[in-house]
Design a protein around this motif. Structure first.
Motif, PDB file in Angstrom:
ATOM      1  N   THR A 124       0.821  -1.214   0.000  1.00  0.00           N
ATOM      2  CA  THR A 124       0.000   0.000   0.000  1.00  0.00           C
ATOM      3  C   THR A 124       0.857   1.267   0.000  1.00  0.00           C
ATOM      4  N   ALA A 125       2.183   1.117   0.208  1.00  0.00           N
ATOM      5  CA  ALA A 125       3.070   2.280   0.154  1.00  0.00           C
ATOM      6  C   ALA A 125       3.430   2.635  -1.279  1.00  0.00           C
ATOM      7  N   ASP A 126       3.137   1.764  -2.216  1.00  0.00           N
ATOM      8  CA  ASP A 126       3.492   1.991  -3.628  1.00  0.00           C
ATOM      9  C   ASP A 126       2.219   2.192  -4.436  1.00  0.00           C
ATOM     10  N   THR A 127       1.857   3.432  -4.621  1.00  0.00           N
ATOM     11  CA  THR A 127       0.648   3.759  -5.384  1.00  0.00           C
ATOM     12  C   THR A 127       0.966   4.577  -6.629  1.00  0.00           C
ATOM     13  N   LYS A 128       2.265   4.724  -6.932  1.00  0.00           N
ATOM     14  CA  LYS A 128       2.649   5.472  -8.128  1.00  0.00           C
ATOM     15  C   LYS A 128       2.417   4.613  -9.359  1.00  0.00           C
ATOM     16  N   LEU A 129       1.679   5.148 -10.304  1.00  0.00           N
ATOM     17  CA  LEU A 129       1.315   4.388 -11.490  1.00  0.00           C
ATOM     18  C   LEU A 129       2.554   4.093 -12.328  1.00  0.00           C
ATOM     19  N   THR A 130       2.830   2.807 -12.542  1.00  0.00           N
ATOM     20  CA  THR A 130       3.895   2.368 -13.446  1.00  0.00           C
ATOM     21  C   THR A 130       3.269   1.460 -14.487  1.00  0.00           C
ATOM     22  N   ASP A 131       3.529   1.769 -15.744  1.00  0.00           N
ATOM     23  CA  ASP A 131       2.905   1.033 -16.839  1.00  0.00           C
ATOM     24  C   ASP A 131       3.190  -0.458 -16.746  1.00  0.00           C
ATOM     25  N   GLY A 132       2.129  -1.259 -16.880  1.00  0.00           N
ATOM     26  CA  GLY A 132       2.263  -2.703 -16.951  1.00  0.00           C
ATOM     27  C   GLY A 132       2.214  -3.411 -15.619  1.00  0.00           C
ATOM     28  N   SER A 133       2.405  -2.701 -14.507  1.00  0.00           N
ATOM     29  CA  SER A 133       2.350  -3.347 -13.200  1.00  0.00           C
ATOM     30  C   SER A 133       0.894  -3.606 -12.814  1.00  0.00           C
ATOM     31  N   ILE A 134       0.710  -4.580 -11.919  1.00  0.00           N
ATOM     32  CA  ILE A 134      -0.637  -4.914 -11.450  1.00  0.00           C
ATOM     33  C   ILE A 134      -0.893  -4.173 -10.148  1.00  0.00           C
ATOM     34  N   PHE A 135      -2.027  -3.511 -10.088  1.00  0.00           N
ATOM     35  CA  PHE A 135      -2.408  -2.776  -8.887  1.00  0.00           C
ATOM     36  C   PHE A 135      -3.777  -3.258  -8.409  1.00  0.00           C
ATOM     37  N   VAL A 136      -3.999  -3.160  -7.107  1.00  0.00           N
ATOM     38  CA  VAL A 136      -5.356  -3.268  -6.573  1.00  0.00           C
ATOM     39  C   VAL A 136      -5.878  -1.845  -6.483  1.00  0.00           C
ATOM     40  N   LEU A 137      -7.041  -1.619  -7.036  1.00  0.00           N
ATOM     41  CA  LEU A 137      -7.579  -0.262  -7.100  1.00  0.00           C
ATOM     42  C   LEU A 137      -9.086  -0.282  -6.903  1.00  0.00           C
ATOM     43  N   ARG A 138      -9.576   0.849  -6.503  1.00  0.00           N
ATOM     44  CA  ARG A 138     -11.029   1.014  -6.386  1.00  0.00           C
ATOM     45  C   ARG A 138     -11.463   2.078  -7.382  1.00  0.00           C
ATOM     46  N   PHE A 139     -12.467   1.732  -8.187  1.00  0.00           N
ATOM     47  CA  PHE A 139     -13.048   2.691  -9.119  1.00  0.00           C
ATOM     48  C   PHE A 139     -14.543   2.670  -8.895  1.00  0.00           C
ATOM     49  N   ASP A 166     -10.462  -4.143 -22.337  1.00  0.00           N
ATOM     50  CA  ASP A 166      -9.834  -3.177 -21.443  1.00  0.00           C
ATOM     51  C   ASP A 166     -10.845  -2.078 -21.113  1.00  0.00           C
ATOM     52  N   GLN A 167     -10.681  -1.514 -19.915  1.00  0.00           N
ATOM     53  CA  GLN A 167     -11.548  -0.412 -19.502  1.00  0.00           C
ATOM     54  C   GLN A 167     -10.744   0.873 -19.514  1.00  0.00           C
ATOM     55  N   ILE A 168     -11.394   1.974 -19.855  1.00  0.00           N
ATOM     56  CA  ILE A 168     -10.736   3.271 -19.924  1.00  0.00           C
ATOM     57  C   ILE A 168     -11.326   4.181 -18.856  1.00  0.00           C
ATOM     58  N   VAL A 169     -10.446   4.718 -18.023  1.00  0.00           N
ATOM     59  CA  VAL A 169     -10.853   5.747 -17.066  1.00  0.00           C
ATOM     60  C   VAL A 169     -10.475   7.094 -17.672  1.00  0.00           C
ATOM     61  N   LYS A 170     -11.460   7.887 -18.010  1.00  0.00           N
ATOM     62  CA  LYS A 170     -11.224   9.171 -18.644  1.00  0.00           C
ATOM     63  C   LYS A 170     -10.535  10.133 -17.675  1.00  0.00           C
ATOM     64  N   ALA A 171      -9.793  11.071 -18.250  1.00  0.00           N
ATOM     65  CA  ALA A 171      -9.040  12.017 -17.430  1.00  0.00           C
ATOM     66  C   ALA A 171      -9.941  12.742 -16.439  1.00  0.00           C
ATOM     67  N   ASP A 172     -11.189  13.057 -16.849  1.00  0.00           N
ATOM     68  CA  ASP A 172     -12.086  13.783 -15.949  1.00  0.00           C
ATOM     69  C   ASP A 172     -12.758  12.864 -14.923  1.00  0.00           C
ATOM     70  N   GLU A 173     -12.427  11.524 -14.981  1.00  0.00           N
ATOM     71  CA  GLU A 173     -12.975  10.577 -14.005  1.00  0.00           C
ATOM     72  C   GLU A 173     -11.912  10.059 -13.039  1.00  0.00           C
ATOM     73  N   ILE A 174     -10.661  10.512 -13.211  1.00  0.00           N
ATOM     74  CA  ILE A 174      -9.551   9.961 -12.439  1.00  0.00           C
ATOM     75  C   ILE A 174      -9.714  10.216 -10.938  1.00  0.00           C
ATOM     76  N   SER A 175     -10.436  11.266 -10.594  1.00  0.00           N
ATOM     77  CA  SER A 175     -10.665  11.533  -9.161  1.00  0.00           C
ATOM     78  C   SER A 175     -11.430  10.395  -8.500  1.00  0.00           C
ATOM     79  N   GLN A 176     -12.148   9.588  -9.302  1.00  0.00           N
ATOM     80  CA  GLN A 176     -12.885   8.446  -8.755  1.00  0.00           C
ATOM     81  C   GLN A 176     -12.010   7.201  -8.640  1.00  0.00           C
ATOM     82  N   LEU A 177     -10.772   7.289  -9.165  1.00  0.00           N
ATOM     83  CA  LEU A 177      -9.866   6.141  -9.169  1.00  0.00           C
ATOM     84  C   LEU A 177      -8.936   6.221  -7.967  1.00  0.00           C
ATOM     85  N   ASN A 178      -8.984   5.208  -7.131  1.00  0.00           N
ATOM     86  CA  ASN A 178      -8.137   5.165  -5.938  1.00  0.00           C
ATOM     87  C   ASN A 178      -7.213   3.959  -6.043  1.00  0.00           C
TER      88      ASN A 178
END
Length: 240
Positions: free
Chosen positions: A172-187, A215-227
């Motif tokens: 949970t200390a690593d939340t910086k988005l890195t391409d290709g890595s697997i994350f647990v996230l809440r949308f 694949d799902q796309i989170v739009k730039a104006d929806e990123i605030s909903q992405l945790n």
């Protein structure tokens, strides 16, 4: 025709080179890991199917995945630098509680599931069980036990990398988005385990390893909903 060298270690319970390569490259996808070591995806797939890799490729796999070359080639000795290797004994061993906690950290497993479950990872969730991880391994990876949690996968959207009911160790200390890595996230109200990819237009792509899922796309104006809750750094699974 590529010459194949018999791997006698597969008869000794240590598995084949292909199995160890498969273990070493996770949680990366085959395509991503192949690009990291500058070989073709087809080459890596052939290795995973049993073709013996060239020494130069084997060295690249070991260096990129952080495992020891001797373990990768032979299956013997410690897997990671700094680990002690002991012969497996079938005799029962009595370990005192203080000795156990000195060598192992108990990471809480929360009673929530990622991929199709609802909820958000927090310390108020019910702890279903604890998983023990060797402190030397955690220190080698630069991980803090109090920033780790185990959640459980649900569904088949990340197969073959993650299967339903697999245990996922999340940093949970690593939340910086890195391409290709697997994350647990809440949308929204959903909890997912997905690969993330940031697009040039600011959108974020949620990628499923199972290509039957779009694949799902989170739009730039929806990123605030992405945790982004944390990065998946280890997967525990049953073989059958």
């Amino acid at each position: 025709m590529t010459n194949k060298i018999n791997d006698p270690l597969s008869q000794k319970g240590t598995g084949s080179i292909a199995e160890r390569v498969d273990e070493a490259i996770k949680p990366h996808s085959i395509r991503l890991f192949a690009s990291k070591i500058d070989v073709s995806e087809g080459t890596l797939r052939r290795i995973l199917k049993g073709e013996d890799p060239k020494l130069s490729v084997t060295v690249k796999i070991a260096e990129e995945s952080g495992v020891l070359l001797n373990w990768l080639v032979t299956g013997e000795g410690p897997k990671h630098p700094g680990e002690d290797h002991k012969q497996v004994s079938l005799e029962p061993v009595v370990v005192r509680c203080d000795e156990f906690t000195e060598e192992f950290a108990l990471i809480p497993g929360y009673h929530i599931s990622a991929s199709t479950g609802h909820g958000e990872l927090n310390r108020g969730e019910q702890v279903k069980r604890h998983l023990a991880f060797r402190k030397k391994w955690l220190n080698f990876r630069g991980l803090s036990p109090d920033k780790l949690a185990v959640v459980f996968a649900h569904g088949d959207s990340m197969e073959p990398t993650i299967h339903s009911n697999n245990s996922l160790l999340v940093n949970t200390a690593d939340t910086k988005l890195t391409d290709g890595s697997i994350f647990v996230l809440r949308f929204g109200d959903e909890l997912y385990a997905k690969r993330l990819q940031k697009r040039f237009d600011g959108d974020i792509r949620l990628i499923s390893d199972n290509k039957e899922y779009e694949d799902q796309i989170v739009k730039a104006d929806e990123i605030s909903q992405l945790n982004i809750i944390g990065k998946v750094i280890w997967i525990g699974k049953d073989l059958y």
